[in-house]
Design a protein around this motif. Structure first.
Motif, PDB file in Angstrom:
ATOM      1  N   TYR A  99       0.850  -1.266  -0.064  1.00 28.61           N
ATOM      2  CA  TYR A  99       0.023   0.049  -0.103  1.00 28.61           C
ATOM      3  C   TYR A  99       0.964   1.227   0.069  1.00 28.61           C
ATOM      4  O   TYR A  99       1.859   1.462   0.785  1.00 28.61           O
ATOM      5  CB  TYR A  99      -0.818  -0.152   1.288  1.00 28.61           C
ATOM      6  CG  TYR A  99      -1.545   1.261   1.453  1.00 28.61           C
ATOM      7  CD1 TYR A  99      -2.781   1.645   0.638  1.00 28.61           C
ATOM      8  CD2 TYR A  99      -1.321   2.085   2.655  1.00 28.61           C
ATOM      9  CE1 TYR A  99      -3.368   3.113   0.675  1.00 28.61           C
ATOM     10  CE2 TYR A  99      -2.150   3.418   2.727  1.00 28.61           C
ATOM     11  CZ  TYR A  99      -3.032   3.599   1.774  1.00 28.61           C
ATOM     12  OH  TYR A  99      -3.673   4.680   1.965  1.00 28.61           O
ATOM     13  N   THR A 153      -1.996   3.827  -4.225  1.00 24.99           N
ATOM     14  CA  THR A 153      -2.669   2.217  -4.656  1.00 24.99           C
ATOM     15  C   THR A 153      -4.052   2.398  -3.827  1.00 24.99           C
ATOM     16  O   THR A 153      -4.321   2.342  -2.597  1.00 24.99           O
ATOM     17  CB  THR A 153      -1.814   1.312  -3.741  1.00 24.99           C
ATOM     18  OG1 THR A 153      -1.606   1.770  -2.322  1.00 24.99           O
ATOM     19  CG2 THR A 153      -0.676   0.902  -4.347  1.00 24.99           C
ATOM     20  N   ASN A 208      -1.783  -5.030  -8.655  1.00 18.39           N
ATOM     21  CA  ASN A 208      -0.904  -4.682  -7.375  1.00 18.39           C
ATOM     22  C   ASN A 208      -1.560  -5.581  -6.341  1.00 18.39           C
ATOM     23  O   ASN A 208      -3.062  -5.518  -6.142  1.00 18.39           O
ATOM     24  CB  ASN A 208      -1.318  -3.172  -7.133  1.00 18.39           C
ATOM     25  CG  ASN A 208      -0.794  -2.661  -5.612  1.00 18.39           C
ATOM     26  OD1 ASN A 208      -1.270  -2.882  -4.692  1.00 18.39           O
ATOM     27  ND2 ASN A 208       0.653  -2.151  -5.705  1.00 18.39           N
TER      28      ASN A 208
END
Length: 734
Positions: free
Chosen positions: A67, A72, A104
């Motif tokens: 993160y 993100t 991600n």
């Protein structure tokens, strides 16, 4: 982690269930339409915000090391009716997830948890339908107009405001205004099936109803790049008059109130106001008088709004189609016509000649008078330069590869564009063929063949006909269309059938080289031109059941994909000669040849039929027995019909022929059967009899038919050496 997730899921399901039960207790007739829709949307917003909060924390625990604050993240966006705050009691709940990046681990975990909780909250805890989409920002420019319309109403519920603003920016910057307007107008025009004054109106889709009111907002918001598409904002920028904006808001509010009532009354998504509901809704809405007076008063209000909305939407649509819009730095559209900026730009940049046709085809525009004159002038000057000009070949193929309109090709010929691109076509346009069957000059015939090809695809689109199935398998449509345009140009050099095909292939090779086609595409277009007579000649002159004929054809064509394209080209070519020459019989022969050859080539490729003759008969016997034929009929079939006939003909037709033989053996008299089909200009005459010891049986039959003034287009004769159990006499089937 699982225990924690289950705890939150139970909590959110309880919140969603309570919200749903509370909203269903609201009486739509006692509140305004917009108020109830906003109330439903706001309650759902709170649930989704809680879902995002829980999912974010769970994702931090699962993949927190990935993160990055402000980078993100995701945005959860409401779209469709939920996004524009028009959520009715049983409307679908449409959600879009906008990720900051793909692959991600944190973003993936956040979406996964949010999605699972959404399904639990909406699908499991309520009776609503959840619609969802994954919309990376890089996908936005390539979305279709229906999806972009849903995003026009996008509303951020939770998550990143930055991503939401980027979404809107991408949407309004990349949306093609002309295409969007054209598509939306065409979509609504085809959907307006009912008149305003339907006695059982569709409140959502009917003429002048809710969808038409929204159409006004969508079109004007795209034209003015304004979000969200609401009447008061459009009024502020001058796109609507104050009275028009007020009328729209009132109409939408009333339509939503009716929809809310229908949904609640029916306990489901319902938009048609049936007669059985009309007395009750008029009473619930507080109209006064007796039952008929209340109903009439209700419809007076409804039709009044529909009349006003219908009048305004048609005015907005027409204005949108005619407004001036910049297409690119060289072209603009106005009054449904295409204009070029500057008189000499086409001469300086010949590639733009083809770009003009692309724009006209894509947007359904006509050329302005000035642009037509300009194109004709430049096309007459550039000549062969155009064919070899940098990038021109690519632009021509781009036109041919797109869904083509006949008007585009006709315009290109009329303005001399195709002749400038393919100089051989100009000479061919004035070359009269010696074959009297042709109605057109060689060049005009090539153009007609291309037009026929376009029409065949359009007519057979999505159909379950043979032609429709073949089109579905053709991927190189641009190459096929180019071959159609070039296929007969060799006749200007030689009208001999073989030589004109070879000369045409040489021209096709030069054009393909100049256009810049890769070697595979070049070989394909050359082969199509060289072999364009192959199927038609075979269907007319040879036994299309004969395995040796099929084997020879298969060796020449080599590829099933090529066979499909040759079949389509042959059909369009034959149609272009004249209406009289390509008869229903020839169409049937071409279809049968394609079916037989396609089956033969597939079988050879897949080795699905044994090649040894004894194994082949065994395979055939199994097929025939499965069809229900008796052992006696099987013996007759194997004696009467050659293997190629049996392996390539439908079992139904074989069975029909065997019934004729049965009748002959039972009656000992010749059997005559005439078969005709609707819309076909010939009849099939089958004669089954015992063979005459002396030669000339076919001549006798033909002589009788000639004497009766019957034209014979084709004859097919089978003479069978019958098994001993059937006697010594041979059977003839004509």
């Amino acid at each position: 982690m699982n225990d924690k997730f289950e705890f939150f899921r139970t909590e959110i399901k309880k919140i969603a269930s309570d919200w749903r039960n509370a909203t269903l207790k609201i009486k739509p007739s006692e509140v305004s339409g917009l108020w109830l829709c906003h109330e439903l949307s706001a309650g759902l917003d709170n649930i989704i915000r809680r879902i995002y909060e829980v999912s974010f924390n769970l994702a931090l625990e699962a993949a927190g090391e990935h993160y990055r604050a402000g980078e993100t993240e995701i945005a959860i966006v409401a779209t469709g009716s939920y996004g524009r705050r028009h959520l009715c009691p049983f409307s679908d709940v449409d959600i879009a997830f906008i990720p900051s990046e793909q692959d991600n681990p944190f973003v993936d975990a956040l979406i996964k948890y949010a999605f699972r909780l959404l399904v639990s909250a909406i699908s499991d805890a309520t009776d609503l339908r959840l619609g969802y989409a994954y919309r990376p920002l890089e996908d936005i420019p390539n979305l279709d107009s229906i999806t972009k319309t849903a995003l026009l109403d996008a509303c951020l519920i939770s998550g990143s405001e930055r991503l939401y603003k980027e979404l809107l920016n991408q949407l309004y910057e990349t949306i093609d205004v002309i295409a969007f307007v054209r598509d939306k107008v065409a979509e609504r025009s085809s959907a307006r099936k009912s008149v305003i004054y339907s006695t059982e109106p569709n409140i959502k889709l009917g003429t002048g109803m809710l969808r038409d009111a929204l159409q006004i907002l969508w079109l004007l918001s795209v034209i003015n790049k304004l979000h969200p598409p609401v009447a008061n904002k459009l009024c502020e920028v001058g796109a609507l008059q104050r009275s028009e904006a007020e009328m729209l808001e009132e109409a939408i509010d009333f339509y939503l109130k009716v929809r809310n009532w229908l949904h609640t009354r029916c306990g489901r998504k319902e938009d048609v106001l049936l007669r059985e509901y009309q007395a009750q809704i008029a009473n619930d809405f507080g109209f006064e008088g007796n039952e008929r007076s209340k109903i009439n008063a209700f419809f007076e209000r409804l039709y009044g709004y529909a009349e006003a909305v219908n009048s305004l939407v048609r005015d907005v649509e027409e204005s949108a189609l005619e407004m001036k819009v910049e297409i690119d730095e060289h072209f603009y559209a106005e009054h449904k016509q295409l204009y070029v900026k500057g008189e000499d730009v086409l001469l300086r940049k010949p590639k733009l000649l083809l770009v003009a046709f692309q724009h006209a085809q894509r947007y359904g525009l006509e050329f302005s008078r000035e642009l037509k004159r300009n194109i004709r002038h430049v096309a007459s000057k550039v000549g062969k330069v155009l064919l070899r000009a940098n990038g021109c070949g690519k632009e021509l193929m781009r036109i041919l590869e797109q869904p083509l309109h006949q008007d585009t090709i006709k315009e290109m010929v009329e303005l001399g564009m195709l002749q400038a691109f393919v100089p051989e076509l100009e000479r061919a346009m004035r070359f009269v063929p010696s074959n009297r069957a042709h109605e057109l000059t060689v060049g005009a015939h090539c153009v007609r063949t291309l037009l026929n090809l376009i029409e065949l695809e359009l007519k057979s689109k999505d159909s379950e006909t043979l032609m429709g199935e073949v089109w579905k398998e053709v991927s190189d449509k641009g190459i096929l269309r180019l071959a159609a345009l070039l296929h007969d140009l060799g006749k200007v050099i030689s009208e001999d059938e073989q030589r004109h095909c070879e000369a045409g292939a040489s021209i096709a090779s030069e054009v393909a080289e100049a256009i810049g086609l890769d070697s595979e595409s070049k070989n394909l277009v050359v082969s199509l031109v060289k072999n364009h007579m192959l199927l038609l000649r075979t269907a007319r002159l040879h036994d299309i059941q004969d395995e040796s004929v099929l084997s020879k054809l298969a060796n020449e064509i080599r590829d099933v994909g090529m066979l499909r394209m040759l079949y389509l080209l042959s059909y369009a070519d034959a149609q272009a000669v004249s209406k009289q020459t390509f008869t229903e019989l020839e169409k049937e022969l071409l279809d049968m040849l394609f079916i037989n050859l396609h089956r033969y080539m597939v079988q050879q490729t897949e080795a699905s039929v044994p090649t040894d003759i004894s194994e082949k008969w065994s395979y055939l016997s199994r097929r025939l027995k499965k069809s229900g034929l008796t052992q006696k009929q099987l013996e007759i079939a194997t004696s009467l019909f050659p293997p190629s006939y049996l392996l390539n003909m439908p079992l139904e037709l074989i069975a029909e022929r065997l019934q004729i033989v049965d009748r002959l053996t039972e009656t000992q008299k010749p059997v005559i059967v005439i078969r005709s089909e609707p819309g076909v200009d010939f009849s099939e005459l089958s004669i089954c009899t015992y063979d005459d010891p002396t030669p000339g049986l076919l001549s006798k039959i033909c002589g009788v038919l000639y004497a009766k003034d019957v034209d014979i287009r084709m004859a097919y004769v089978l003479t069978a050496n019958m098994p001993a159990s059937f006697g010594k006499r041979n059977i003839v089937l004509d």
